[in-house]
Design a protein around this motif. Structure first.
Motif, PDB file in Angstrom:
ATOM      1  N   ALA A 284       0.848  -1.191   0.000  1.00 28.03           N
ATOM      2  CA  ALA A 284       0.000   0.000   0.000  1.00 28.03           C
ATOM      3  C   ALA A 284       0.890   1.250   0.000  1.00 28.03           C
ATOM      4  O   ALA A 284       2.012   1.227   0.515  1.00 28.03           O
ATOM      5  N   SER A 285       0.379   2.328  -0.569  1.00 26.55           N
ATOM      6  CA  SER A 285       1.206   3.530  -0.715  1.00 26.55           C
ATOM      7  C   SER A 285       1.535   4.181   0.635  1.00 26.55           C
ATOM      8  O   SER A 285       2.423   5.035   0.699  1.00 26.55           O
ATOM      9  N   ALA A 286       0.856   3.765   1.684  1.00 26.70           N
ATOM     10  CA  ALA A 286       1.207   4.253   3.023  1.00 26.70           C
ATOM     11  C   ALA A 286       2.669   3.932   3.348  1.00 26.70           C
ATOM     12  O   ALA A 286       3.268   4.555   4.223  1.00 26.70           O
ATOM     13  N   GLN A 287       3.241   2.976   2.627  1.00 28.28           N
ATOM     14  CA  GLN A 287       4.622   2.584   2.919  1.00 28.28           C
ATOM     15  C   GLN A 287       5.652   3.189   1.956  1.00 28.28           C
ATOM     16  O   GLN A 287       6.818   2.792   1.965  1.00 28.28           O
TER      17      GLN A 287
ATOM     18  N   GLY B  41      -2.862   2.328  -4.345  1.00 29.59           N
ATOM     19  CA  GLY B  41      -3.948   3.011  -3.638  1.00 29.59           C
ATOM     20  C   GLY B  41      -4.817   2.065  -2.824  1.00 29.59           C
ATOM     21  O   GLY B  41      -4.574   0.863  -2.770  1.00 29.59           O
ATOM     22  N   LEU B  42      -5.836   2.625  -2.217  1.00 34.41           N
ATOM     23  CA  LEU B  42      -6.708   1.855  -1.329  1.00 34.41           C
ATOM     24  C   LEU B  42      -7.735   1.052  -2.119  1.00 34.41           C
ATOM     25  O   LEU B  42      -8.061   1.391  -3.244  1.00 34.41           O
ATOM     26  N   VAL B  43      -8.224   0.012  -1.468  1.00 33.88           N
ATOM     27  CA  VAL B  43      -9.316  -0.762  -2.046  1.00 33.88           C
ATOM     28  C   VAL B  43     -10.502  -0.643  -1.117  1.00 33.88           C
ATOM     29  O   VAL B  43     -10.375  -0.872   0.086  1.00 33.88           O
ATOM     30  N   GLY B  44     -11.637  -0.250  -1.644  1.00 35.01           N
ATOM     31  CA  GLY B  44     -12.815  -0.104  -0.800  1.00 35.01           C
ATOM     32  C   GLY B  44     -13.998  -0.868  -1.359  1.00 35.01           C
ATOM     33  O   GLY B  44     -14.069  -1.147  -2.546  1.00 35.01           O
ATOM     34  N   LEU B  45     -14.894  -1.238  -0.455  1.00 34.73           N
ATOM     35  CA  LEU B  45     -16.183  -1.755  -0.882  1.00 34.73           C
ATOM     36  C   LEU B  45     -17.109  -0.556  -0.878  1.00 34.73           C
ATOM     37  O   LEU B  45     -16.832   0.442  -0.225  1.00 34.73           O
ATOM     38  N   GLU B  46     -18.203  -0.668  -1.576  1.00 31.98           N
ATOM     39  CA  GLU B  46     -19.143   0.456  -1.584  1.00 31.98           C
ATOM     40  C   GLU B  46     -19.585   0.804  -0.174  1.00 31.98           C
ATOM     41  O   GLU B  46     -19.913   1.932   0.133  1.00 31.98           O
TER      42      GLU B  46
ATOM     43  N   PRO C  90      -1.688   1.510 -10.665  1.00 26.85           N
ATOM     44  CA  PRO C  90      -1.505   1.099  -9.269  1.00 26.85           C
ATOM     45  C   PRO C  90      -1.734   2.195  -8.221  1.00 26.85           C
ATOM     46  O   PRO C  90      -2.307   1.920  -7.170  1.00 26.85           O
ATOM     47  N   GLU C  91      -1.293   3.412  -8.495  1.00 29.20           N
ATOM     48  CA  GLU C  91      -1.375   4.423  -7.434  1.00 29.20           C
ATOM     49  C   GLU C  91      -2.815   4.873  -7.161  1.00 29.20           C
ATOM     50  O   GLU C  91      -3.099   5.491  -6.142  1.00 29.20           O
TER      51      GLU C  91
ATOM     52  N   PHE D 291       6.240  -1.949 -14.345  1.00 27.87           N
ATOM     53  CA  PHE D 291       5.394  -2.519 -13.282  1.00 27.87           C
ATOM     54  C   PHE D 291       3.952  -2.013 -13.413  1.00 27.87           C
ATOM     55  O   PHE D 291       3.344  -1.591 -12.445  1.00 27.87           O
ATOM     56  N   LYS D 292       3.434  -2.065 -14.630  1.00 32.96           N
ATOM     57  CA  LYS D 292       2.097  -1.533 -14.877  1.00 32.96           C
ATOM     58  C   LYS D 292       1.209  -2.518 -15.637  1.00 32.96           C
ATOM     59  O   LYS D 292       0.967  -2.346 -16.838  1.00 32.96           O
TER      60      LYS D 292
END
Ligand code: ARG
Length: 524
Positions: free
Chosen positions: A295-298, A326-331, A391-392, A462-463
């Motif tokens: 995750a980009s937090a790192q 980036g983040l992954v979210g559910l609705e 990815p970002e 890496f894309k």
């Protein structure tokens, strides 16, 4: 089959202004004439035109005929080794949807690098040195051994609740963390047990996803080595001892935050352990590429890591790379495991498969066929939905859209492949003779031709989303071709040619889906 062109020639995505273009801004007529002379495309070239400061090159039927006959491009082995660090969940809790992206993204990177010639090592570095493992360890000491991962999750929830009421527990947890981070042998043995038990859960999900690793390791296994790294940074004079006895390194002059590498109580940190891990991987694999997906937090963590390796004079520091996604979210919103409000990855997968089943309900298959299709469509949908995005960027799951047969989905690609295969099952003839191509045929073949370039770019940068989006365009070109050009019903010579075009497209699409890890179906 590949046409050799030098760097100043642009390879166009579509053929509107020719397959290739050379920018000629500010060039005199004479210079442009010279450029024209230098083009050595021979029979591959049909015509060349100057338009809006570009020399546009149109390729010939001869080129397309030869391309059609050539096999799918194979990259030679490059004698390089890439270590790909991905998935890396934290032990003691089941996988949740946040881990999914690293797993799927990393797996695709591994496949891509492998395809372009690397020997690849899939590396799963499990987080087993943190607070949640200490908590779990305490829970097991308090409430007894656990037999399976469900019991483990129960324990985890229970101890978290108890922690809220009973502040004294904090001290006990801290003590265990300290023991782990100091490398206390007995504690590390207990951690190992928890790690192995946890891995059973992870493995079940990996199997469903079709993901495999070559080496699995726990963070806690790097602690002793991390301590040696601390000695090394001190000896090399790049870190200092602080007033309390802590070891710290100044990185401000490199535009990065200063950081501690060892606390005054002798414990190591995530960063210190990653220094050790990089060294370990280097010693073992002598890699040409050491890649991490998190995750980009790192992002900052990895910048610090690579900088310190450089300061240590490690020759491999330049071979390290990280992509933060980036983040992954559910609705439905954000996720947390703390209070057991966990959106389990397995449930997410199940939901995708169920959504897929809804979608194919209308199409009338036997139950068994439906199950198989739903599984492949659901898993493929999750993977493709994540992989088609740069990815970002953040990704939000939308189950209904994800499994649809229309739109930018894997189901659409899987279906295109099934269609192509069903045409080919009815045709066995070899191609031969003289071929002329219409625009739709050329458009589709040109898309096929671009595969090699796209794969290379996707791997080197890496894309994987470049490949995912390319496959959508390839399929769109196939649909247009197929709608307007009869294949099986065409007269003999046309039929042979078109079958060859379908076969070519099938091979490209299949190879592309495999690189993304999207399951391939016989029927749907
Ligand atoms: N376990 C870490 C986390 O979930 C990710 C580890 C990534 N790999 C590494 N070598 N640091 O946050």
């Amino acid at each position: 089959m590949r046409i050799e062109v030098d760097e100043k020639i642009k390879i166009n995505e579509d053929r509107r202004f020719g397959e290739l273009s050379i920018p000629c801004f500010g060039k005199s007529e004479e210079e442009i004439g010279k450029i024209k002379e230098e083009i050595k495309l021979g029979k591959n070239m049909d015509k060349i035109e100057l338009k809006n400061n570009y020399l546009n090159i149109y390729l010939s039927d001869e080129f397309y005929k030869n391309f059609l006959k050539a096999p799918l491009p194979a990259f030679p082995k490059n004698n390089k080794t890439a270590v790909i660090d991905y998935s890396c969940p934290n032990v003691g809790k089941p996988l949740h949807v946040g881990h999914l992206r690293s797993t799927i993204y990393g797996d695709s990177i591994k496949k891509l690098l492998n395809y372009v010639g690397y020997k690849t090592i899939g590396f799963n570095y499990l987080g087993d040195a943190g607070k949640q493992v200490a908590l779990l360890l305490l829970a097991i000491r308090k409430y007894g051994e656990v037999k399976n991962e469900n019991e483990m999750l129960e324990r985890y929830v229970k101890i978290n609740e108890e922690l809220k009421e009973n502040q004294k527990l904090e001290a006990e947890v801290r003590e265990i963390v300290e023991k782990i981070e100091k490398g206390d042998e007995r504690t590390l043995k207990e951690v190992e047990k928890i790690r192995n038990l946890s891995y059973g859960t992870f493995e079940r999900v990996y199997k469903k996803l079709g993901v495999e690793f070559d080496e699995i390791m726990g963070e806690s296994q790097m602690i002793l080595k991390a301590k040696k790294m601390v000695v090394e940074v001190l000896e090399k004079g790049i870190a200092k001892k602080g007033g309390e006895g802590e070891i710290f390194i100044e990185l401000e002059k490199y535009g990065l935050p200063n950081t501690i590498l060892m606390r005054s109580n002798g414990t190591t940190l995530y960063l210190t352990r990653d220094l050790a891990l990089a060294e370990y991987k280097w010693e073992k694999y002598k890699f040409d590429l050491n890649f991490y997906a998190t995750a980009s937090a790192q992002n900052l963590h990895f910048k610090q890591l690579f900088k310190i390796l450089e300061l240590l004079g490690k020759e491999y520091s330049k071979k390290c790379a990280h992509v933060g996604f980036g983040l992954v979210g559910l609705e439905s919103g954000k996720l947390s495991t703390r209070e057991g409000r966990v959106v389990l990855l397995e449930e997410t997968l199940k939901k995708a498969v169920e959504s897929a089943r809804e979608e194919i309900k209308i199409k009338g298959y036997s139950e068994e066929e439906k199950n198989k299709i739903a599984e492949a469509v659901g898993i493929g949908a999750i993977k493709f939905w994540l992989l088609k995005v740069s990815p970002e960027k953040n990704v939000i799951f939308n189950f209904k859209k994800m499994v649809s047969f229309e739109g930018d989905t894997s189901a659409y690609l899987q279906y295109t492949l099934v269609r192509a295969n069903s045409i080919l099952r009815k045709a066995t003839e070899e191609m031969e003779g003289k071929f002329e191509f219409n625009e739709e045929e050329k458009n589709l073949l040109w898309k096929n031709y671009l595969f090699e370039k796209i794969v290379k770019e996707a791997a080197e940068k890496f894309k994987p989303h470049l490949l995912a989006n390319y496959l959508l365009k390839l399929s769109a070109a196939f649909s247009i071709f197929y709608e307007n050009n009869p294949v099986l019903k065409a007269e003999k010579a046309e039929r042979k040619k078109r079958i060859a075009i379908v076969k070519k497209t099938r091979d490209t699409l299949k190879a592309g889906l495999e690189l993304l890890g999207v399951p391939i179906l016989e029927k749907m």
